[in-house]
Design a protein around this motif. Structure first.
Motif, PDB file in Angstrom:
ATOM      1  N   GLU A  87       4.411   5.884   0.297  1.00 32.50           N
ATOM      2  CA  GLU A  87       3.709   4.658   0.641  1.00 32.50           C
ATOM      3  C   GLU A  87       2.204   4.909   0.593  1.00 32.50           C
ATOM      4  OE1 GLU A  87       4.982   3.483   4.463  1.00 32.50           O
ATOM      5  OE2 GLU A  87       7.021   2.995   3.863  1.00 32.50           O
ATOM      6  N   VAL A  88       1.444   3.882   0.287  1.00 30.75           N
ATOM      7  CA  VAL A  88      -0.009   4.019   0.245  1.00 30.75           C
ATOM      8  C   VAL A  88      -0.539   4.213   1.658  1.00 30.75           C
ATOM      9  CG1 VAL A  88      -2.178   2.894  -0.378  1.00 30.75           C
ATOM     10  CG2 VAL A  88      -0.159   2.570  -1.817  1.00 30.75           C
ATOM     11  N   GLU A  89      -1.361   5.230   1.850  1.00 34.06           N
ATOM     12  CA  GLU A  89      -1.964   5.451   3.160  1.00 34.06           C
ATOM     13  C   GLU A  89      -3.490   5.504   3.097  1.00 34.06           C
ATOM     14  OE1 GLU A  89      -0.901   9.115   4.945  1.00 34.06           O
ATOM     15  OE2 GLU A  89      -1.572  10.373   3.276  1.00 34.06           O
ATOM     16  N   GLY A  90      -4.027   5.458   1.885  1.00 30.47           N
ATOM     17  CA  GLY A  90      -5.473   5.472   1.736  1.00 30.47           C
ATOM     18  C   GLY A  90      -5.849   5.178   0.300  1.00 30.47           C
ATOM     19  N   LEU A  91      -7.116   4.871   0.081  1.00 32.48           N
ATOM     20  CA  LEU A  91      -7.568   4.627  -1.291  1.00 32.48           C
ATOM     21  C   LEU A  91      -9.033   5.006  -1.430  1.00 32.48           C
ATOM     22  CD1 LEU A  91      -9.188   1.874  -0.591  1.00 32.48           C
ATOM     23  CD2 LEU A  91      -7.134   0.722  -1.296  1.00 32.48           C
ATOM     24  N   SER A  92      -9.425   5.223  -2.674  1.00 27.70           N
ATOM     25  CA  SER A  92     -10.817   5.514  -3.001  1.00 27.70           C
ATOM     26  C   SER A  92     -11.177   4.757  -4.263  1.00 27.70           C
ATOM     27  CB  SER A  92     -11.034   7.019  -3.171  1.00 27.70           C
ATOM     28  OG  SER A  92     -10.185   7.535  -4.190  1.00 27.70           O
ATOM     29  N   PHE A  93     -12.472   4.639  -4.517  1.00 28.17           N
ATOM     30  CA  PHE A  93     -12.952   3.872  -5.649  1.00 28.17           C
ATOM     31  C   PHE A  93     -13.856   4.744  -6.520  1.00 28.17           C
ATOM     32  CE2 PHE A  93     -12.337   1.051  -2.009  1.00 28.17           C
ATOM     33  CZ  PHE A  93     -11.385   0.176  -2.543  1.00 28.17           C
ATOM     34  N   ARG A  94     -13.593   4.723  -7.818  1.00 29.70           N
ATOM     35  CA  ARG A  94     -14.353   5.559  -8.758  1.00 29.70           C
ATOM     36  C   ARG A  94     -15.061   4.689  -9.782  1.00 29.70           C
ATOM     37  NH1 ARG A  94     -12.704   7.440 -13.622  1.00 29.70           N
ATOM     38  NH2 ARG A  94     -10.499   7.035 -13.115  1.00 29.70           N
ATOM     39  N   TYR A  95     -16.353   4.963  -9.945  1.00 29.10           N
ATOM     40  CA  TYR A  95     -17.146   4.278 -10.972  1.00 29.10           C
ATOM     41  C   TYR A  95     -17.990   5.343 -11.664  1.00 29.10           C
ATOM     42  CZ  TYR A  95     -20.303   0.933 -13.217  1.00 29.10           C
ATOM     43  OH  TYR A  95     -21.018   0.214 -14.140  1.00 29.10           O
TER      44      TYR A  95
END
Length: 395
Positions: A206-214
């Motif tokens: 299950e998803v427990e965290g996220l990050s964003f990449r640019y």
């Protein structure tokens, strides 16, 4: 008053950056302050006592709200800087306090040696939370203005990685009111070149965290802004889901869509697969009014909006189709699309959908895939029953 804590490897680069052409040295402690090179050598000499420390440089930019500009005398800025250092546990070490005059907002820089005068390392553990607490304490103590946070920051003056972080922040804020789950957010951000990366639980995936990449920069959601942590984003998704269900049900009960009343004839048009144009609807994030074309998906269970006429034909994939069909496909809906069929000089009606919302291409069928799935399940059930009859086993 906003402060930021930065750790670095090189006093040479940091001091030269801080001591630019507009710099005004307000106070120096434990260093020779004759020239920039004297300051660098003084820091380097004490740093040499702990060569194993990889990041001995402490750098703290502190900026102040425009409303407090008249109060920002040199003496008051030094007082605030020293009180800040004391509250953050930065004591018994070398430092310089430098005021800059190269921007419209009043700000200063503190450069300090994390290796103190006793060659002990000054801890920066939990400095993010401590920084917020200390800034609030000093603003309350001295009656300083509480700013509007990220909305006030001048984007054009930012450099990486802050420039990227604010690009991510602005984009998330713009698309979030439209998102009902992580996949929708991922799809909309990708259009602006921002990749969403999920952290999964080992046991349940299950998803427990996220990050964003640019580009070359990646930030956890909470690093972009605390309200963009995964836990807080889930609350927004749930709110948006609830709001959508409420708005659809209101069509039946109150004939209201996002605060705008509709007539019985408009309701009938929607229920029959048509569209209506509504003005002065309330945005679900509370930021003003908007007008839009409104239509329902094929199941008549979700509302969708378009600024342009939904029956306008646009090129999408291998077909020219109505804009409304394109919108539904991009939002993970199965739609019986109306497409231009040049061989016949008329129209055709294939079923179009995406297996995953992030897919670049849609799938198509001349049979409704939703019915096909039901039939497949029934066929499998019949095969299982036949096999059980042959073996003599019960269900």
């Amino acid at each position: 008053m906003i402060a930021k804590n930065i750790k670095g490897k090189s006093f040479k680069g940091c001091v030269r950056y801080v001591m630019n052409d507009t710099a005004q040295l307000l106070e120096a402690e434990g260093v020779l302050a004759g020239t920039t090179e004297d300051i660098i050598r003084s820091f380097a000499m004490q740093r040499s006592g702990r060569r194993e420390v990889k990041q001995p440089v402490g750098h703290i930019p502190i900026s102040f709200a425009p409303e407090d500009k008249e109060r920002m005398t040199n003496d008051f800025m030094v007082q605030l800087a020293k009180e800040y250092m004391e509250e953050m546990g930065i004591r018994n070490t070398q430092y310089i306090i430098v005021r800059h005059h190269n921007t419209g907002n009043e700000h200063l820089h503190i450069v300090y040696n994390r290796i103190n005068n006793d060659l002990k390392l000054i801890s920066v553990n939990h400095d993010y939370k401590r920084n917020i607490k200390v800034c609030k304490k000093l603003k309350d103590k001295h009656g300083l203005t509480y700013g509007k946070g990220k909305e006030r920051v001048k984007r054009a003056k930012l450099k990486n990685p802050d420039k990227v972080k604010y690009h991510i922040y602005d984009t998330i804020k713009a698309v979030l009111p439209q998102c009902k789950d992580e996949k929708e957010l991922q799809s909309l951000l990708l259009k602006s070149g921002i990749h969403t990366e999920f952290k999964l639980k080992r046991t349940t995936e299950e998803v427990e965290g996220l990050s964003f990449r640019y580009g070359d920069f990646t930030f956890k959601g909470s690093q972009v802004d605390r309200k963009f942590s995964y836990g807080n984003l889930k609350k927004v998704f749930q709110k948006n889901q609830s709001e959508e269900k409420k708005q659809v049900s209101q069509i039946e009960k109150n004939r209201v869509i996002w605060g705008a009343e509709i007539t019985p004839s408009q309701e009938t048009i929607l229920r029959n697969g048509g569209w209506i144009y509504l003005e002065n609807m309330d945005r679900n994030n509370g930021e003003g009014k908007f007008s839009s074309y409104v239509f329902l998906n094929d199941e008549k269970s979700k509302l969708f909006f378009s600024k342009e006429h939904p029956d306008t034909f646009v090129s999408y994939g291998k077909y020219e189709m109505r804009l409304r069909d394109k919108i539904l496909v991009e939002n993970n809906q199965v739609v019986k699309a109306k497409v231009k069929w040049y061989g016949l000089g008329s129209y055709a009606y294939p079923y179009l959908w995406k297996a995953n919302k992030s897919d670049s291409q849609y799938q198509e069928s001349w049979d409704d895939p939703r019915i096909k799935k039901v039939e497949n399940r029934e066929n499998i059930k019949r095969l299982v029953l036949k096999k059980q009859e042959k073996t003599g086993r019960g269900i």
